[in-house]
Design an enzyme around this catalytic site. Structure first.
Site, short mmCIF file in Angstrom:
data_model
loop_
_atom_site.label_atom_id
_atom_site.label_comp_id
_atom_site.label_asym_id
_atom_site.label_seq_id
_atom_site.Cartn_x
_atom_site.Cartn_y
_atom_site.Cartn_z
N SER A 138 -10.25 7.77 -28.40
CA SER A 138 -10.89 6.42 -28.88
C SER A 138 -11.11 6.05 -27.57
O SER A 138 -10.64 6.50 -26.41
CB SER A 138 -9.54 5.58 -29.66
N TYR A 151 -0.79 1.97 -29.88
CA TYR A 151 -2.46 2.73 -30.37
C TYR A 151 -2.98 3.13 -28.54
O TYR A 151 -3.40 3.82 -28.88
CB TYR A 151 -3.35 2.23 -31.34
P1 NAD Z 1 -8.51 7.18 -41.27
O1 NAD Z 1 -7.57 6.16 -41.41
O2 NAD Z 1 -9.96 7.17 -42.48
O3 NAD Z 1 -8.23 8.07 -41.15
C1 NAD Z 1 -7.14 8.49 -41.46
C2 NAD Z 1 -6.54 9.75 -42.38
O4 NAD Z 1 -5.33 10.00 -40.87
C3 NAD Z 1 -6.73 9.83 -43.17
O5 NAD Z 1 -7.00 10.94 -43.83
C4 NAD Z 1 -5.52 9.56 -43.60
O6 NAD Z 1 -4.74 9.93 -44.33
C5 NAD Z 1 -4.72 10.89 -42.41
N1 NAD Z 1 -3.06 9.81 -42.33
C6 NAD Z 1 -2.54 8.99 -41.20
N2 NAD Z 1 -0.94 9.24 -41.51
C7 NAD Z 1 -0.78 10.53 -41.21
C8 NAD Z 1 0.28 11.82 -41.35
N3 NAD Z 1 1.57 10.82 -41.39
N4 NAD Z 1 0.34 12.61 -41.59
C9 NAD Z 1 -0.86 13.52 -42.10
N5 NAD Z 1 -2.00 12.57 -42.05
C10 NAD Z 1 -1.81 10.89 -41.87
O7 NAD Z 1 -8.37 6.21 -40.56
P2 NAD Z 1 -10.76 6.35 -38.83
O8 NAD Z 1 -10.74 5.44 -38.62
O9 NAD Z 1 -10.86 8.09 -39.96
O10 NAD Z 1 -9.58 7.58 -37.68
C11 NAD Z 1 -9.27 8.85 -37.88
C12 NAD Z 1 -8.58 9.46 -36.03
O11 NAD Z 1 -9.98 8.54 -35.41
C13 NAD Z 1 -7.41 8.02 -35.81
O12 NAD Z 1 -6.70 9.41 -34.82
C14 NAD Z 1 -7.76 6.93 -35.07
O13 NAD Z 1 -7.37 5.92 -34.22
C15 NAD Z 1 -9.39 7.91 -34.71
N6 NAD Z 1 -11.12 6.34 -33.36
C16 NAD Z 1 -11.45 6.04 -34.61
C17 NAD Z 1 -11.89 4.30 -34.33
C18 NAD Z 1 -12.92 3.96 -35.58
O14 NAD Z 1 -13.44 2.71 -35.20
N7 NAD Z 1 -11.96 4.26 -37.09
C19 NAD Z 1 -12.03 4.43 -33.12
C20 NAD Z 1 -11.58 5.66 -32.11
C21 NAD Z 1 -10.78 6.44 -32.72
#
Ligand code: NAD
Length: 256
Positions: A138, A151
């Site tokens: 991120s 985070y």
């Molecule tokens: P999201 O909540 O849509 O998806 C998260 C996924 O992780 C889901 O499939 C959920 O079921 C799974 N998950 C959560 N806890 C879990 C566990 N204990 N075991 C197995 N699976 C688990 O979120 P997202 O925004 O798609 O985030 C995905 C990744 O991208 C994360 O690592 C997040 O930190 C990173 N990220 C997101 C953003 C953003 O703006 N959305 C920005 C930078 C990085």
């Protein structure tokens, strides 16, 4: 093209993980999905693609289940060629109010799970002389924001882990890189938009605009499809010497 390869994407039932899984599947990779929530809806997205899809419900906070996820992928498809460490959670609070159990969960899911999955998948990749490890970090692996201590710490750690693995594999056919999105409108971020709408007494569109305006100069969300194209590149022969990088896709966030 990734025909005949298998990609394991953790946390791929929604958001970025699902987008990355679809992008790799469109290149011909079989996919092992993981995560919670509506698994059948996630699986349905792959209908019509001439690839195989399976699902494993490992909880990424549990090291034994992470190892089992990798082993199950190898058993089901013959190899785990591409490992995308994407599962992640968020909690927003000042550090003095930050629940210790939330700290532990964020470190376990956002950082330690990648150590456990890489540890399990690397021997197979090295034995076959090819592998791609993509860690979804991120902008918060590069810079901090208030109220996100766990985070930010986990994502900085994930970039450190990425560099260490890249050095240990530098002379092999395995590469390890991180991708660093800015805001992407997924359920994880929608919760932060909702909180902003409530706090400021504005609607969803205005809350999104304010969230972006604070950090992301492009004023546009990065999309899972754009991140998917980056993952496709990192899996391509052209990226064979891209190693240990933290590749931003953040609308200018970290240029400021
Ligand atoms: P999201 O909540 O849509 O998806 C998260 C996924 O992780 C889901 O499939 C959920 O079921 C799974 N998950 C959560 N806890 C879990 C566990 N204990 N075991 C197995 N699976 C688990 O979120 P997202 O925004 O798609 O985030 C995905 C990744 O991208 C994360 O690592 C997040 O930190 C990173 N990220 C997101 C953003 C953003 O703006 N959305 C920005 C930078 C990085």
């Amino acid at each position: 093209m990734l025909n005949g390869k298998t990609a394991l994407i953790t946390g791929s039932t929604s958001g970025i993980g699902l987008g990355l899984a679809l992008s790799l599947a469109r290149q011909g990779a079989n996919v092992m999905l993981n995560g919670f929530g509506d698994v059948e809806a996630a699986r349905a997205q792959f209908e019509g693609l001439e690839i195989e899809v399976d699902y494993h419900g490992a909880d990424m906070s549990r090291p034994d289940e992470v190892a089992d996820l990798v082993q199950a992928t190898e058993a089901r498809f013959g190899a785990c060629d591409i490992l995308v460490n994407n599962a992640g959670i968020q909690h927003v609070a000042p550090i003095q109010d930050f629940p210790p159990e939330r700290w532990d969960a964020i470190l376990a899911i956002n950082l330690s799970s990648a150590f456990h999955s890489i540890r399990a998948a690397l021997p197979g990749m090295l034995a076959q002389g090819w592998g791609r490890i993509i860690n979804v970090a991120s902008v918060h692996g590069q810079v901090a924001s208030v109220n996100k201590s766990a985070y930010v710490a986990a994502k900085h750690g994930l970039i450190g882990l990425t560099k260490a693995v890249a050095l240990e594999t530098a002379t092999t056919g395995v590469t390890c890189n991180a991708i660093c999105p800015g805001w992407v409108l997924t359920p994880l971020v929608q919760r932060q938009v909702d909180a902003r709408a409530l706090a400021d007494g504005v609607d969803n569109a205005e809350a999104s605009r304010r969230l972006l305006a604070e950090k992301q100069p492009s004023l546009a969300f990065t999309t899972p499809e754009e991140l998917g194209a980056l993952a496709q590149f990192l899996c391509s022969p052209a990226a064979g010497n891209v190693r240990g990088q933290a590749w931003g896709m953040d609308g200018g966030w970290t240029a400021q």
